[in-house]
Design a protein around this motif. Sequence first.
Motif, mmCIF file in Angstrom:
data_model
loop_
_atom_site.group_PDB
_atom_site.id
_atom_site.type_symbol
_atom_site.label_atom_id
_atom_site.label_comp_id
_atom_site.label_asym_id
_atom_site.label_seq_id
_atom_site.Cartn_x
_atom_site.Cartn_y
_atom_site.Cartn_z
ATOM 1 N N MET A 283 14.708 -7.223 23.469
ATOM 2 C CA MET A 283 16.083 -7.490 23.879
ATOM 3 C C MET A 283 16.931 -8.020 22.723
ATOM 4 S SD MET A 283 15.096 -9.237 27.547
ATOM 5 C CE MET A 283 16.751 -9.271 28.215
ATOM 6 N N ARG A 284 16.481 -7.792 21.511
ATOM 7 C CA ARG A 284 17.175 -8.198 20.297
ATOM 8 C C ARG A 284 17.497 -9.691 20.302
ATOM 9 N NH1 ARG A 284 21.373 -10.352 17.154
ATOM 10 N NH2 ARG A 284 21.788 -9.022 15.375
ATOM 11 N N PRO A 285 16.461 -10.540 20.504
ATOM 12 C CA PRO A 285 16.711 -11.984 20.532
ATOM 13 C C PRO A 285 16.868 -12.552 19.124
ATOM 14 C CG PRO A 285 14.375 -11.582 20.776
ATOM 15 C CD PRO A 285 15.035 -10.224 20.705
ATOM 16 N N GLU A 286 17.756 -13.504 18.973
ATOM 17 C CA GLU A 286 17.812 -14.291 17.743
ATOM 18 C C GLU A 286 17.015 -15.582 17.909
ATOM 19 O OE1 GLU A 286 21.439 -14.145 15.157
ATOM 20 O OE2 GLU A 286 22.365 -13.541 17.043
ATOM 21 N N ARG A 287 17.009 -16.100 19.140
ATOM 22 C CA ARG A 287 16.173 -17.266 19.453
ATOM 23 C C ARG A 287 15.584 -17.075 20.844
ATOM 24 N NH1 ARG A 287 17.855 -22.267 16.224
ATOM 25 N NH2 ARG A 287 19.680 -21.618 15.013
ATOM 26 N N ILE A 288 14.324 -17.470 20.972
ATOM 27 C CA ILE A 288 13.649 -17.444 22.273
ATOM 28 C C ILE A 288 13.320 -18.879 22.651
ATOM 29 C CG2 ILE A 288 11.627 -16.637 23.555
ATOM 30 C CD1 ILE A 288 11.459 -14.289 21.622
ATOM 31 N N ILE A 289 13.742 -19.279 23.837
ATOM 32 C CA ILE A 289 13.489 -20.633 24.316
ATOM 33 C C ILE A 289 12.604 -20.547 25.552
ATOM 34 C CG2 ILE A 289 14.527 -22.746 25.220
ATOM 35 C CD1 ILE A 289 17.011 -22.129 23.617
ATOM 36 N N VAL A 290 11.398 -21.076 25.455
ATOM 37 C CA VAL A 290 10.447 -21.077 26.574
ATOM 38 C C VAL A 290 10.459 -22.474 27.192
ATOM 39 C CG1 VAL A 290 8.079 -20.662 27.298
ATOM 40 C CG2 VAL A 290 9.053 -19.355 25.399
ATOM 41 N N GLY A 291 10.833 -22.548 28.461
ATOM 42 C CA GLY A 291 10.998 -23.841 29.122
ATOM 43 C C GLY A 291 9.778 -24.730 29.027
ATOM 44 N N GLU A 292 8.606 -24.173 29.308
ATOM 45 C CA GLU A 292 7.371 -24.963 29.205
ATOM 46 C C GLU A 292 6.193 -24.032 29.011
ATOM 47 O OE1 GLU A 292 4.587 -28.063 31.800
ATOM 48 O OE2 GLU A 292 6.687 -27.775 32.347
ATOM 49 N N VAL A 293 5.310 -24.412 28.105
ATOM 50 C CA VAL A 293 4.100 -23.640 27.832
ATOM 51 C C VAL A 293 2.917 -24.402 28.413
ATOM 52 C CG1 VAL A 293 2.592 -22.729 26.044
ATOM 53 C CG2 VAL A 293 5.053 -22.632 25.737
ATOM 54 N N ARG A 294 2.153 -23.718 29.252
ATOM 55 C CA ARG A 294 1.018 -24.414 29.871
ATOM 56 C C ARG A 294 -0.227 -23.546 29.993
ATOM 57 N NH1 ARG A 294 4.537 -23.694 34.396
ATOM 58 N NH2 ARG A 294 5.243 -25.848 34.237
ATOM 59 N N GLY A 295 -0.174 -22.308 29.505
ATOM 60 C CA GLY A 295 -1.328 -21.430 29.688
ATOM 61 C C GLY A 295 -1.411 -20.352 28.631
ATOM 62 N N GLU A 296 -1.841 -19.192 29.039
ATOM 63 C CA GLU A 296 -2.101 -18.096 28.117
ATOM 64 C C GLU A 296 -0.854 -17.594 27.405
ATOM 65 O OE1 GLU A 296 -4.008 -15.103 30.417
ATOM 66 O OE2 GLU A 296 -5.930 -16.182 30.549
ATOM 67 N N GLU A 297 0.324 -17.920 27.955
ATOM 68 C CA GLU A 297 1.562 -17.479 27.306
ATOM 69 C C GLU A 297 1.752 -18.105 25.928
ATOM 70 O OE1 GLU A 297 2.569 -20.980 29.996
ATOM 71 O OE2 GLU A 297 1.417 -19.117 30.162
ATOM 72 N N ALA A 298 0.975 -19.143 25.611
ATOM 73 C CA ALA A 298 1.070 -19.771 24.292
ATOM 74 C C ALA A 298 0.801 -18.760 23.184
ATOM 75 C CB ALA A 298 0.088 -20.943 24.195
ATOM 76 N N LEU A 299 -0.129 -17.837 23.419
ATOM 77 C CA LEU A 299 -0.440 -16.825 22.405
ATOM 78 C C LEU A 299 0.771 -15.946 22.129
ATOM 79 C CD1 LEU A 299 -2.359 -15.253 20.568
ATOM 80 C CD2 LEU A 299 -3.129 -13.981 22.587
ATOM 81 N N ASP A 300 1.432 -15.470 23.169
ATOM 82 C CA ASP A 300 2.594 -14.607 22.993
ATOM 83 C C ASP A 300 3.749 -15.362 22.344
ATOM 84 O OD1 ASP A 300 1.796 -12.052 24.690
ATOM 85 O OD2 ASP A 300 1.201 -13.804 25.834
ATOM 86 N N MET A 301 3.897 -16.647 22.696
ATOM 87 C CA MET A 301 4.964 -17.436 22.092
ATOM 88 C C MET A 301 4.737 -17.596 20.588
ATOM 89 S SD MET A 301 5.934 -21.432 22.652
ATOM 90 C CE MET A 301 4.523 -21.886 21.631
ATOM 91 N N LEU A 302 3.498 -17.888 20.188
ATOM 92 C CA LEU A 302 3.190 -18.052 18.769
ATOM 93 C C LEU A 302 3.378 -16.743 18.015
ATOM 94 C CD1 LEU A 302 -0.010 -20.292 18.965
ATOM 95 C CD2 LEU A 302 2.303 -21.006 18.372
ATOM 96 N N GLN A 303 2.988 -15.656 18.628
ATOM 97 C CA GLN A 303 3.160 -14.364 17.972
ATOM 98 C C GLN A 303 4.638 -14.034 17.803
ATOM 99 O OE1 GLN A 303 0.825 -11.747 20.459
ATOM 100 N NE2 GLN A 303 -1.022 -12.038 19.225
ATOM 101 N N ALA A 304 5.457 -14.405 18.788
ATOM 102 C CA ALA A 304 6.896 -14.175 18.660
ATOM 103 C C ALA A 304 7.466 -15.002 17.513
ATOM 104 C CB ALA A 304 7.600 -14.521 19.974
ATOM 105 N N MET A 305 7.041 -16.263 17.416
ATOM 106 C CA MET A 305 7.517 -17.119 16.332
ATOM 107 C C MET A 305 7.075 -16.610 14.967
ATOM 108 S SD MET A 305 6.892 -20.967 17.835
ATOM 109 C CE MET A 305 7.914 -21.654 19.156
ATOM 110 N N ASN A 306 5.929 -15.946 14.933
ATOM 111 C CA ASN A 306 5.382 -15.464 13.666
ATOM 112 C C ASN A 306 5.864 -14.060 13.294
ATOM 113 O OD1 ASN A 306 3.756 -17.524 12.533
ATOM 114 N ND2 ASN A 306 2.188 -17.181 14.092
ATOM 115 N N THR A 307 6.712 -13.470 14.115
ATOM 116 C CA THR A 307 7.183 -12.101 13.856
ATOM 117 C C THR A 307 8.694 -12.056 13.700
ATOM 118 O OG1 THR A 307 7.142 -11.678 16.252
ATOM 119 C CG2 THR A 307 5.234 -10.963 14.973
ATOM 120 N N GLY A 308 9.254 -13.091 13.082
ATOM 121 C CA GLY A 308 10.664 -13.041 12.724
ATOM 122 C C GLY A 308 11.620 -13.672 13.705
ATOM 123 N N HIS A 309 11.132 -14.299 14.768
ATOM 124 C CA HIS A 309 12.015 -14.928 15.751
ATOM 125 C C HIS A 309 12.067 -16.434 15.490
ATOM 126 C CE1 HIS A 309 10.691 -11.119 17.618
ATOM 127 N NE2 HIS A 309 11.952 -11.062 17.994
#
Length: 480
Positions: A283-309
């Motif tokens: 969705m062409r994000p410049e910033r992604i804000i995840v309200g709360e991380v508590r499970g497996e989504e942590a992997l996807d969040m870290l990958q997003a941060m490590n791929t230019g976001h």
Amino acid sequence: MPETAEIQNVVYPQDKLTEELRLAEEIRAEIAQALDRTRDIDDDELMEMVTEAVFRKSRVSWLNIAQKREIADMVYNSMRRLDILQPLLDDKSITEIMVNGPDKIFIERGGRIFRTEAAFADHQKLEDVIQNIVSRTNRSVNEASPIVDFVLPDGSRVNVVLRPIALNGPIMTIRKFPDKPMTLEQLTEAGSLSAEAAEVLDCLVRAKYNIFICGGTGSGKTTFLNALAARIPPDERIITIEDSAELQFTGVDNLVRLETRNANSEGKGMITIRDLIRTSLRMRPERIIVGEVRGEEALDMLQAMNTGHDGSLSTGHANSAEDMLKRLETMVISASSIPLDAVRQQIASAIDIMVHLGRLRDKTRRVLEITEVAGCSDGRIILNPLFVFEETTETCSENGPGVSVAADDGNVSDRNAGSRTDDSAVIRDFGTQSAASRISGIQADGIRPVRGSLKWTGNMLTRTYKLKMAGVRCRLGGDM
């Protein structure tokens, strides 16, 4: 035993019905029977019907203006709003409402918990109110699916647990948020953090540092996340991802808000935070804000941060910044069988700043620690503490009482920030990190205010390339 709060217009004795309650119940039954169920009745039309019915009753039983207004509100609240909880929800001084069954209702005001005298007639009445408000959020809650989270139109977050899971249920918890999100300036004025730390955080947000906020329940993570998000330049595209939408943004036009969805009665249609993070990348994000991380989504969040976001923000529950990193390790490993060393390298590369919040013994919410994630060495994540809270105690001196001295942190464990181990020479144990003066002058009866302040450790940022790329000058970047 919590004290009993004196809340006007909310005291409904349970042992006997007053005349007003009897009239309100009669009017409610009369209107419910007369409603045209073939079409939707809007709120204004229903209120007009309630008012007319109250005036008809007043011809038989004399009522003054105040009684008429009270009965009309009671009837309308019971049909369209939260019944006896509505006055509590309208009270701006109340920050949390806790319903433990029909006759035990607690509130949080000024950081302290009180029990009210408000009570529902029985379990069925409470369940009716719950079903009434849940049905308007396109969610469902029943014995087959007894847990639900949703948000009220005013932004309040609601959690419901029904019987048989809740043995003394139904249980409903309402977390209220201010109409306007607090800013860093307001948090500074309230004593939650220092002006120097607020200035540094402002620079880090504008320079697109990835910031992770951690703390315990009720420590102010969402409030702090809103305050940081308010520093994002208004011309950027922001995508928020939440379990239940509670983040508040003002002045941002290019905003996309995504919310998870539970499975339907057939077990289909579930949309998780992992699904939303993956979708947000397209969705062409410049910033992604995840309200709360508590499970497996942590992997996807870290990958997003490590791929230019860059510039992403998120929160999580933990006792300290170091403990939060360990929790993230566990979350990532639960999502994929990645070696621990690789997980730590991913975390160290993705997250730039950790902010740890705490709720202290005098009920204040404070920033206890701001730490830079300085990298990964020998399989360990290196932390570089930038700001820490240092408590002071008042002692007597030759000049009289009231002299503040630094608290002895050598033998006192930190109940809020948790214990720390030295992963590197740059990691320090700062001992007790309790809060300082009362926020906004709130005084807790019988509890002495904790005094202290958030202090700069003397350490500088080790990762300054984002500041240089953004053209942002920061006092911890070595260029001021």
